[in-house]
Design a protein around this motif. Structure first.
Motif, PDB file in Angstrom:
ATOM      1  N   PHE A   1      -0.495 -21.016  21.470  1.00 33.78           N
ATOM      2  CA  PHE A   1       0.467 -20.938  20.379  1.00 33.78           C
ATOM      3  C   PHE A   1       0.627 -22.283  19.660  1.00 33.78           C
ATOM      4  O   PHE A   1       1.400 -22.381  18.716  1.00 33.78           O
ATOM      5  CB  PHE A   1       1.834 -20.441  20.880  1.00 33.78           C
ATOM      6  CG  PHE A   1       2.400 -21.201  22.038  1.00 33.78           C
ATOM      7  CD1 PHE A   1       3.010 -22.424  21.859  1.00 33.78           C
ATOM      8  CD2 PHE A   1       2.310 -20.686  23.319  1.00 33.78           C
ATOM      9  CE1 PHE A   1       3.529 -23.123  22.930  1.00 33.78           C
ATOM     10  CE2 PHE A   1       2.834 -21.391  24.404  1.00 33.78           C
ATOM     11  CZ  PHE A   1       3.444 -22.608  24.210  1.00 33.78           C
TER      12      PHE A   1
ATOM     13  N   ASP B   1      -4.409 -24.762  15.996  1.00 33.86           N
ATOM     14  CA  ASP B   1      -4.493 -24.601  14.552  1.00 33.86           C
ATOM     15  C   ASP B   1      -5.719 -23.806  14.132  1.00 33.86           C
ATOM     16  O   ASP B   1      -6.038 -23.738  12.952  1.00 33.86           O
ATOM     17  CB  ASP B   1      -4.513 -25.982  13.875  1.00 33.86           C
ATOM     18  CG  ASP B   1      -3.182 -26.701  14.028  1.00 33.86           C
ATOM     19  OD1 ASP B   1      -2.149 -26.020  14.011  1.00 33.86           O
ATOM     20  OD2 ASP B   1      -3.197 -27.938  14.170  1.00 33.86           O
TER      21      ASP B   1
ATOM     22  N   GLU C   1      -8.128 -21.061  12.928  1.00 33.92           N
ATOM     23  CA  GLU C   1      -7.960 -19.885  12.093  1.00 33.92           C
ATOM     24  C   GLU C   1      -8.646 -18.689  12.753  1.00 33.92           C
ATOM     25  O   GLU C   1      -9.649 -18.842  13.452  1.00 33.92           O
ATOM     26  CB  GLU C   1      -8.579 -20.132  10.723  1.00 33.92           C
ATOM     27  CG  GLU C   1      -8.424 -18.960   9.776  1.00 33.92           C
ATOM     28  CD  GLU C   1      -9.111 -19.240   8.470  1.00 33.92           C
ATOM     29  OE1 GLU C   1      -8.528 -18.926   7.435  1.00 33.92           O
ATOM     30  OE2 GLU C   1     -10.218 -19.780   8.494  1.00 33.92           O
TER      31      GLU C   1
ATOM     32  N   VAL D   1      -5.580 -15.258   9.751  1.00 38.61           N
ATOM     33  CA  VAL D   1      -4.332 -15.543  10.460  1.00 38.61           C
ATOM     34  C   VAL D   1      -4.394 -16.986  10.925  1.00 38.61           C
ATOM     35  O   VAL D   1      -5.403 -17.429  11.486  1.00 38.61           O
ATOM     36  CB  VAL D   1      -4.136 -14.607  11.669  1.00 38.61           C
ATOM     37  CG1 VAL D   1      -2.927 -15.045  12.493  1.00 38.61           C
ATOM     38  CG2 VAL D   1      -3.987 -13.173  11.211  1.00 38.61           C
ATOM     39  N   ARG D   2      -3.289 -17.703  10.686  1.00 33.44           N
ATOM     40  CA  ARG D   2      -3.257 -19.098  11.108  1.00 33.44           C
ATOM     41  C   ARG D   2      -1.822 -19.551  11.324  1.00 33.44           C
ATOM     42  O   ARG D   2      -0.912 -19.097  10.629  1.00 33.44           O
ATOM     43  CB  ARG D   2      -3.923 -19.988  10.053  1.00 33.44           C
ATOM     44  CG  ARG D   2      -4.098 -21.430  10.510  1.00 33.44           C
ATOM     45  CD  ARG D   2      -5.005 -22.193   9.592  1.00 33.44           C
ATOM     46  NE  ARG D   2      -5.307 -23.510  10.130  1.00 33.44           N
ATOM     47  CZ  ARG D   2      -6.181 -24.344   9.578  1.00 33.44           C
ATOM     48  NH1 ARG D   2      -6.838 -23.977   8.483  1.00 33.44           N
ATOM     49  NH2 ARG D   2      -6.399 -25.529  10.117  1.00 33.44           N
ATOM     50  N   ARG D   3      -1.643 -20.455  12.276  1.00 38.76           N
ATOM     51  CA  ARG D   3      -0.322 -21.013  12.505  1.00 38.76           C
ATOM     52  C   ARG D   3       0.061 -21.922  11.352  1.00 38.76           C
ATOM     53  O   ARG D   3      -0.754 -22.683  10.841  1.00 38.76           O
ATOM     54  CB  ARG D   3      -0.302 -21.808  13.815  1.00 38.76           C
ATOM     55  CG  ARG D   3       1.072 -22.336  14.200  1.00 38.76           C
ATOM     56  CD  ARG D   3       1.045 -22.931  15.596  1.00 38.76           C
ATOM     57  NE  ARG D   3       0.261 -24.152  15.657  1.00 38.76           N
ATOM     58  CZ  ARG D   3       0.772 -25.369  15.423  1.00 38.76           C
ATOM     59  NH1 ARG D   3       2.043 -25.502  15.090  1.00 38.76           N
ATOM     60  NH2 ARG D   3       0.008 -26.437  15.525  1.00 38.76           N
ATOM     61  N   ASP D   4       1.335 -21.840  10.922  1.00 38.99           N
ATOM     62  CA  ASP D   4       1.836 -22.671   9.837  1.00 38.99           C
ATOM     63  C   ASP D   4       2.296 -24.009  10.408  1.00 38.99           C
ATOM     64  O   ASP D   4       3.316 -24.083  11.091  1.00 38.99           O
ATOM     65  CB  ASP D   4       3.009 -21.967   9.145  1.00 38.99           C
ATOM     66  CG  ASP D   4       3.472 -22.717   7.907  1.00 38.99           C
ATOM     67  OD1 ASP D   4       3.015 -23.866   7.716  1.00 38.99           O
ATOM     68  OD2 ASP D   4       4.282 -22.174   7.143  1.00 38.99           O
TER      69      ASP D   4
ATOM     70  N   ARG E   1       7.158 -20.571  16.616  1.00 39.52           N
ATOM     71  CA  ARG E   1       5.853 -20.770  15.997  1.00 39.52           C
ATOM     72  C   ARG E   1       5.696 -19.767  14.871  1.00 39.52           C
ATOM     73  O   ARG E   1       5.728 -18.554  15.098  1.00 39.52           O
ATOM     74  CB  ARG E   1       4.726 -20.608  17.021  1.00 39.52           C
ATOM     75  CG  ARG E   1       4.817 -21.582  18.182  1.00 39.52           C
ATOM     76  CD  ARG E   1       4.776 -23.027  17.713  1.00 39.52           C
ATOM     77  NE  ARG E   1       4.862 -23.957  18.824  1.00 39.52           N
ATOM     78  CZ  ARG E   1       5.267 -25.214  18.701  1.00 39.52           C
ATOM     79  NH1 ARG E   1       5.651 -25.671  17.521  1.00 39.52           N
ATOM     80  NH2 ARG E   1       5.304 -26.011  19.747  1.00 39.52           N
ATOM     81  N   THR E   2       5.512 -20.265  13.680  1.00 43.10           N
ATOM     82  CA  THR E   2       5.380 -19.402  12.513  1.00 43.10           C
ATOM     83  C   THR E   2       3.902 -19.181  12.215  1.00 43.10           C
ATOM     84  O   THR E   2       3.137 -20.135  12.075  1.00 43.10           O
ATOM     85  CB  THR E   2       6.064 -20.030  11.284  1.00 43.10           C
ATOM     86  OG1 THR E   2       7.435 -20.252  11.587  1.00 43.10           O
ATOM     87  CG2 THR E   2       5.951 -19.103  10.076  1.00 43.10           C
ATOM     88  N   TRP E   3       3.534 -17.932  12.114  1.00 43.94           N
ATOM     89  CA  TRP E   3       2.148 -17.557  11.840  1.00 43.94           C
ATOM     90  C   TRP E   3       2.089 -16.802  10.515  1.00 43.94           C
ATOM     91  O   TRP E   3       2.967 -16.009  10.208  1.00 43.94           O
ATOM     92  CB  TRP E   3       1.606 -16.668  12.958  1.00 43.94           C
ATOM     93  CG  TRP E   3       1.634 -17.324  14.298  1.00 43.94           C
ATOM     94  CD1 TRP E   3       2.713 -17.461  15.121  1.00 43.94           C
ATOM     95  CD2 TRP E   3       0.546 -17.950  14.959  1.00 43.94           C
ATOM     96  NE1 TRP E   3       2.373 -18.131  16.267  1.00 43.94           N
ATOM     97  CE2 TRP E   3       1.041 -18.443  16.196  1.00 43.94           C
ATOM     98  CE3 TRP E   3      -0.793 -18.135  14.652  1.00 43.94           C
ATOM     99  CZ2 TRP E   3       0.238 -19.109  17.113  1.00 43.94           C
ATOM    100  CZ3 TRP E   3      -1.595 -18.795  15.555  1.00 43.94           C
ATOM    101  CH2 TRP E   3      -1.083 -19.278  16.772  1.00 43.94           C
ATOM    102  N   ARG E   4       1.039 -17.061   9.764  1.00 42.17           N
ATOM    103  CA  ARG E   4       0.865 -16.404   8.471  1.00 42.17           C
ATOM    104  C   ARG E   4      -0.451 -15.639   8.449  1.00 42.17           C
ATOM    105  O   ARG E   4      -1.470 -16.115   8.949  1.00 42.17           O
ATOM    106  CB  ARG E   4       0.871 -17.424   7.332  1.00 42.17           C
ATOM    107  CG  ARG E   4       2.207 -18.144   7.167  1.00 42.17           C
ATOM    108  CD  ARG E   4       2.193 -19.081   5.968  1.00 42.17           C
ATOM    109  NE  ARG E   4       3.484 -19.743   5.811  1.00 42.17           N
ATOM    110  CZ  ARG E   4       4.514 -19.234   5.150  1.00 42.17           C
ATOM    111  NH1 ARG E   4       4.376 -18.049   4.560  1.00 42.17           N
ATOM    112  NH2 ARG E   4       5.651 -19.896   5.054  1.00 42.17           N
TER     113      ARG E   4
ATOM    114  N   ILE F   1      -1.489 -12.423  17.508  1.00 42.84           N
ATOM    115  CA  ILE F   1      -0.157 -12.445  16.911  1.00 42.84           C
ATOM    116  C   ILE F   1       0.198 -11.119  16.261  1.00 42.84           C
ATOM    117  O   ILE F   1       1.187 -10.470  16.599  1.00 42.84           O
ATOM    118  CB  ILE F   1      -0.046 -13.590  15.886  1.00 42.84           C
ATOM    119  CG1 ILE F   1      -0.377 -14.931  16.557  1.00 42.84           C
ATOM    120  CG2 ILE F   1       1.351 -13.625  15.272  1.00 42.84           C
ATOM    121  CD1 ILE F   1       0.526 -15.265  17.722  1.00 42.84           C
TER     122      ILE F   1
END
Length: 388
Positions: free
Chosen positions: A231, A234, A236, A250-253, A262-265, A292
């Motif tokens: 988590f 970084d 992708e 999908v990738r962690r912000d 942990r913010t994921w986009r 995620i």
């Protein structure tokens, strides 16, 4: 009494032969043994909790007993290594790394196995016969003469418990080498044998030596992604869009406030679909899904025999490509290439008969990314810009 070790693993001595043709033949025997192990493991997993589980367990142990170093795990060392028929194969595994590290890395790199073997030998050095002790002394000297690798601190522990002579005199000679690395390593072992450091040799002790005697803060180590919690990575992940089935990411912000978890986009390169999730909890939706949102991975393909090949992104795909191409036919006079760090092949992927198929699959998956979206960098697989 050999307990069948020679019958099961007699071929393994050719792994350290200086004849390339014999080593190539041994590699192919190892391939076949890995296929048998992979099949036995699949049957074992399928029988979990069923009446036939005991029989499948025995089959799995039998398959392991034909592999190196797995045979050492299938038959755990007894209290006395001096009389155990598996002890020569412990030394063989260490010698394989020393003589042909490229081949050892491709076929059987297990740092945990290496350190476990060295630890067991160091603990029972008084029980070993003179032939084994001489081989261990030679291994210590060979380690000093080449660049440091993972687990080498246990060779320092061996030097500490082996007979002082003639090892000490040989280390004095190496300490006069023109190679600065050899001088450093030999100098460290000499201090260890002189009792200059309290306790057992360790990586921290080695770093202290470098700092105090050579003005270096620490030994340089490369930290791979496996040392970072999932988590916090970084990396992708390329996935299929849940809306249009196109290429999404999908990738962690990294800019999200830590207090929010942990913010994921997730965003799609084709239909502009976007989603956000704040979590530390992985979703195990299946073997070919990201952790995620649970979206299917883009880079996946079913290979012959029902085996599933899948990776997160193009960077990891290229690692597998380099790993597969690092193996050569030794009979051609070529040498193994460098294996990418933090990359491992499943047993079914290590067969020479699979190489062409897997390279074709990798090429097809790579092309599928590059053809779908010009917004992706064709070298890294990462979008030029992520939506806000």
């Amino acid at each position: 009494m050999s307990d069948g070790w020679t019958e099961r693993l007699g071929w393994a001595w050719d792994l350290i032969s200086y004849d390339p043709a014999r080593r190539e033949a041994a590699h192919r025997i190892l391939d076949e043994a890995r296929v048998a192990y992979s099949d036995a493991l699949a049957r074992y997993n399928g029988a979990w909790g069923r009446p036939e589980a005991r029989a499948r367990t025995d089959e799995l142990r039998t398959a392991m007993s034909h592999l190196l170093p797995e045979a050492l795990w299938a038959s755990p060392p007894p209290p006395d290594l001096g009389v155990w028929p598996g002890t020569p194969y412990m030394l063989l595994y260490l010698q394989w790394e020393q003589r042909f590290v490229g081949e050892w890395t491709w076929h059987a790199k297990y740092w945990s196995a290496k350190t476990s073997i060295l630890r067991d030998l160091a603990h029972q050095v008084q029980r070993l016969d003179q032939r084994h002790l001489a081989e261990l002394s030679d291994l210590v000297l060979q380690v000093v003469a080449r660049p440091q690798r993972v687990g080498d601190e246990w060779y320092a522990r061996l030097a500490q418990v082996l007979s002082r002579q003639p090892l000490y005199e040989q280390l004095l000679a190496l300490a006069e080498s023109e190679d600065p690395g050899i001088r450093e390593r030999a100098g460290y072992l000499l201090l260890v044998l002189d009792g200059a450091f309290p306790g057992r040799p360790s990586l921290r002790q080695w770093q202290r030596y470098l700092r105090e005697h050579h003005g270096r803060d620490r030994h340089v180590r490369v930290r791979g992604s496996t040392g970072v919690p999932w988590f916090e990575r970084d990396d992708e992940v390329l996935v299929r869009c849940p809306r249009c089935d196109g290429l999404a990411s999908v990738r962690r912000d990294p800019n999200a406030p830590p207090a929010d978890g942990r913010t994921w986009r997730a965003w799609c390169t084709e239909c502009d679909y976007a989603d956000v999730r704040v979590t530390r909890q992985a979703r195990c939706a299946g073997p070919a899904t990201e952790l995620i949102f649970g979206y299917p991975l883009w880079l996946q393909a079913e290979c012959h025999g029902g085996h599933l090949f899948c990776v997160d992104n193009l960077e990891k795909l290229e690692r597998f490509d380099r790993y597969l191409r690092a193996r050569v036919d030794l009979r051609s006079g070529a040498q193994y290439g460098t294996v990418p760090a933090q990359t491992y092949l499943s047993s079914w992927m290590m067969q020479t008969s699979r190489r062409s198929e897997l390279l074709a699959v990798i090429g097809s998956l790579r092309d599928s990314v590059r053809e779908r979206s010009g917004r992706f960098n064709t070298q890294s697989g990462m979008p030029h810009e992520a939506p806000g």
